[in-house]
Design an enzyme around this catalytic site. Structure first.
Site, PDB file in Angstrom:
ATOM      1  N   GLY A  71       0.794  -1.218   0.000  1.00 31.15           N
ATOM      2  CA  GLY A  71       0.000   0.000   0.000  1.00 31.15           C
ATOM      3  C   GLY A  71       0.830   1.272   0.000  1.00 31.15           C
ATOM      4  N   GLN A 180      -7.292  -0.809   4.630  1.00 35.30           N
ATOM      5  CA  GLN A 180      -8.108  -1.453   5.663  1.00 35.30           C
ATOM      6  C   GLN A 180      -9.506  -1.816   5.161  1.00 35.30           C
ATOM      7  OE1 GLN A 180      -7.063  -2.451   8.575  1.00 35.30           O
ATOM      8  NE2 GLN A 180      -5.102  -1.400   8.738  1.00 35.30           N
ATOM      9  N   SER A 200      -3.274  -3.689   0.151  1.00 34.93           N
ATOM     10  CA  SER A 200      -2.102  -4.446   0.585  1.00 34.93           C
ATOM     11  C   SER A 200      -2.556  -5.839   0.998  1.00 34.93           C
ATOM     12  CB  SER A 200      -1.428  -3.730   1.755  1.00 34.93           C
ATOM     13  OG  SER A 200      -0.150  -4.258   2.000  1.00 34.93           O
ATOM     14  N   ALA A 201      -1.951  -6.868   0.417  1.00 29.44           N
ATOM     15  CA  ALA A 201      -2.430  -8.245   0.586  1.00 29.44           C
ATOM     16  C   ALA A 201      -2.394  -8.726   2.024  1.00 29.44           C
ATOM     17  CB  ALA A 201      -1.610  -9.194  -0.293  1.00 29.44           C
ATOM     18  N   HIS A 202      -1.409  -8.271   2.803  1.00 35.21           N
ATOM     19  CA  HIS A 202      -1.257  -8.821   4.147  1.00 35.21           C
ATOM     20  C   HIS A 202      -2.344  -8.342   5.120  1.00 35.21           C
ATOM     21  CE1 HIS A 202       0.636  -5.429   6.538  1.00 35.21           C
ATOM     22  NE2 HIS A 202       0.784  -4.961   5.320  1.00 35.21           N
ATOM     23  N   THR A 238      10.875  -7.108 -12.080  1.00 32.06           N
ATOM     24  CA  THR A 238      10.224  -8.390 -12.334  1.00 32.06           C
ATOM     25  C   THR A 238       9.120  -8.633 -11.319  1.00 32.06           C
ATOM     26  OG1 THR A 238      12.292  -9.286 -13.210  1.00 32.06           O
ATOM     27  CG2 THR A 238      10.602 -10.883 -12.551  1.00 32.06           C
ATOM     28  N   CYS A 328       2.617   0.823  13.067  1.00 33.32           N
ATOM     29  CA  CYS A 328       3.680   1.701  12.571  1.00 33.32           C
ATOM     30  C   CYS A 328       4.137   2.671  13.651  1.00 33.32           C
ATOM     31  CB  CYS A 328       3.179   2.494  11.368  1.00 33.32           C
ATOM     32  SG  CYS A 328       2.482   1.475  10.065  1.00 33.32           S
TER      33      CYS A 328
END
Length: 377
Positions: A71, A180, A200-202, A238, A328
């Site tokens: 993100g 979120q 963001s995937a996590h 890549t 964070c």
């Protein structure tokens, strides 16, 4: 010792299906997607299928999705392009945005001398939409609004439709940090025409280090990472194939089970709220995090009646993982910039804890957490 993970707004555990997808493709998919031979073409095909499937979940088109490392990179890509490539001279935002937005805006102000207007917030951190409209009408500058879909600390949900309508009516672009929200709330870019948002995937049980930017069709994007023509020239490097496929699987599961899982998690959150109120006098909830209609079902930000300087540490010793504000900020001695913005100095000195839930949590874990809090406090 029991381990209770209640920090799901910071990151989520990967699902077994996601891990299986990643490990199996690591064994069988090793070609560079930019290679023209059949091994490379196989990798390219899987990446592009993932792009299509992710777009489908959002009612978007595949060419509107740009894969990134998460993100924060996606926010940087969009905001920098808005100024450098799209001619934006004024950004309207709030002081409780994620630092991926705030620090990027600070950098753009220093580098390009753009104007930044901060929209007013009430004592719960809710956007003053009337003031937003006034800011939109203030000048004829080319503007972009950047407001997060769901606040990562207090869980407030933005009225995205209202902001979209105001931006359209005032010929203004709209960017949202939706980290979120994606995977937790239904997002349809045809119904709510946001120009740009990030994921963001996590945050939805996928792997770390991968995400995407949604960039509405028609906007040309220049890369901030140079060196190759990957991602249709929008991002060199890549592609992180296995993580992209893991993200695809995680979002597929999230979209398929969203209603069922959101109801379950909301029940856990409501149960926790009731237990807190019953067992602790003077408990307050920061932002709108207590409100089931105006906040994320994942996030509850609790303000205790006084300062308990060792609370996070003592919870950790008991096997309970939580955050003070955002992850964070947990290592910062400045405290939460979000809470420092919306509550007064005396209240900000009290200990606030962000508890955040997932479908992997249980009622028994909530009971254990309440029991532990009673022992500590």
């Amino acid at each position: 010792m029991e381990t209770i993970y209640l920090d799901n707004a910071a990151t989520t555990p990967m699902l077994p299906e996601v891990i299986d997808t990643i490990t199996s493709t690591m064994q069988t998919v090793y070609g560079n997607p930019s290679s023209t031979h059949q091994i490379g073409r196989k990798s390219r095909s899987l990446v592009e299928t993932a792009r299509k499937n992710i777009a489908k979940c959002l009612n978007a088109t595949a060419n509107e999705i740009v894969f990134t490392a998460g993100g924060s990179e996606a926010d940087n890509l969009i905001l920098r392009n808005a100024v450098v490539n799209l001619g934006i001279t004024t950004i309207i935002s709030s002081k409780i945005e994620h630092h991926a937005v705030l620090h990027t805006i600070e950098s753009l102000v220093e580098e390009f001398k753009i104007t930044v207007n901060w929209v007013d917030l009430d004592e719960n951190g809710k956007v003053d939409y009337k003031h937003l409209e006034e800011l939109l009408k203030q000048t004829n500058d080319k503007k972009l609004v950047s407001l997060m879909y769901v606040n990562n600390e207090i869980g407030n949900i933005l009225d995205v439709k209202k902001v979209s309508d105001l931006c359209i009516a005032n010929n203004t672009l709209f960017h949202s940090d939706a980290v979120q929200a994606v995977g937790h709330f239904p997002i349809d870019v045809q119904q709510n025409p946001i120009d740009f948002f990030v994921a963001s995937a996590h945050k939805f049980h996928g792997p770390k280090g991968v995400g995407f930017a949604y960039i509405k069709r028609g906007f040309g994007i220049q890369p901030i990472l140079h060196g190759g023509e990957q991602e249709r020239g929008a991002r060199a490097g890549t592609e992180n194939i296995h993580s992209i496929l893991g993200m695809e699987k995680a979002l597929e599961i999230a979209c398929k089970k969203m209603q069922q899982e959101s109801e379950y998690i909301q029940q856990l959150k409501s149960y926790f709220i009731n237990k807190l109120k019953t067992n602790f006098e003077g408990i307050q909830f920061n932002g709108l995090s207590e409100d089931s209609n105006q906040s994320s079902y994942i996030i509850l930000n609790v303000r205790f009646p006084k300062e308990y300087s060792m609370l996070l540490f003592n919870l950790d010793l008991k096997g309970i993982a939580v955050s003070g504000g955002s992850a964070c900020q947990s290592g910062s001695n400045k405290g939460s910039h979000v809470l420092n913005t919306i509550i007064n100095e005396n209240e900000a000195k009290k200990t606030s804890v962000r508890f955040s839930f997932s479908k992997l949590n249980t009622k028994e874990e909530i009971d254990y957490t309440i029991k532990t809090l009673k022992q500590i406090l």
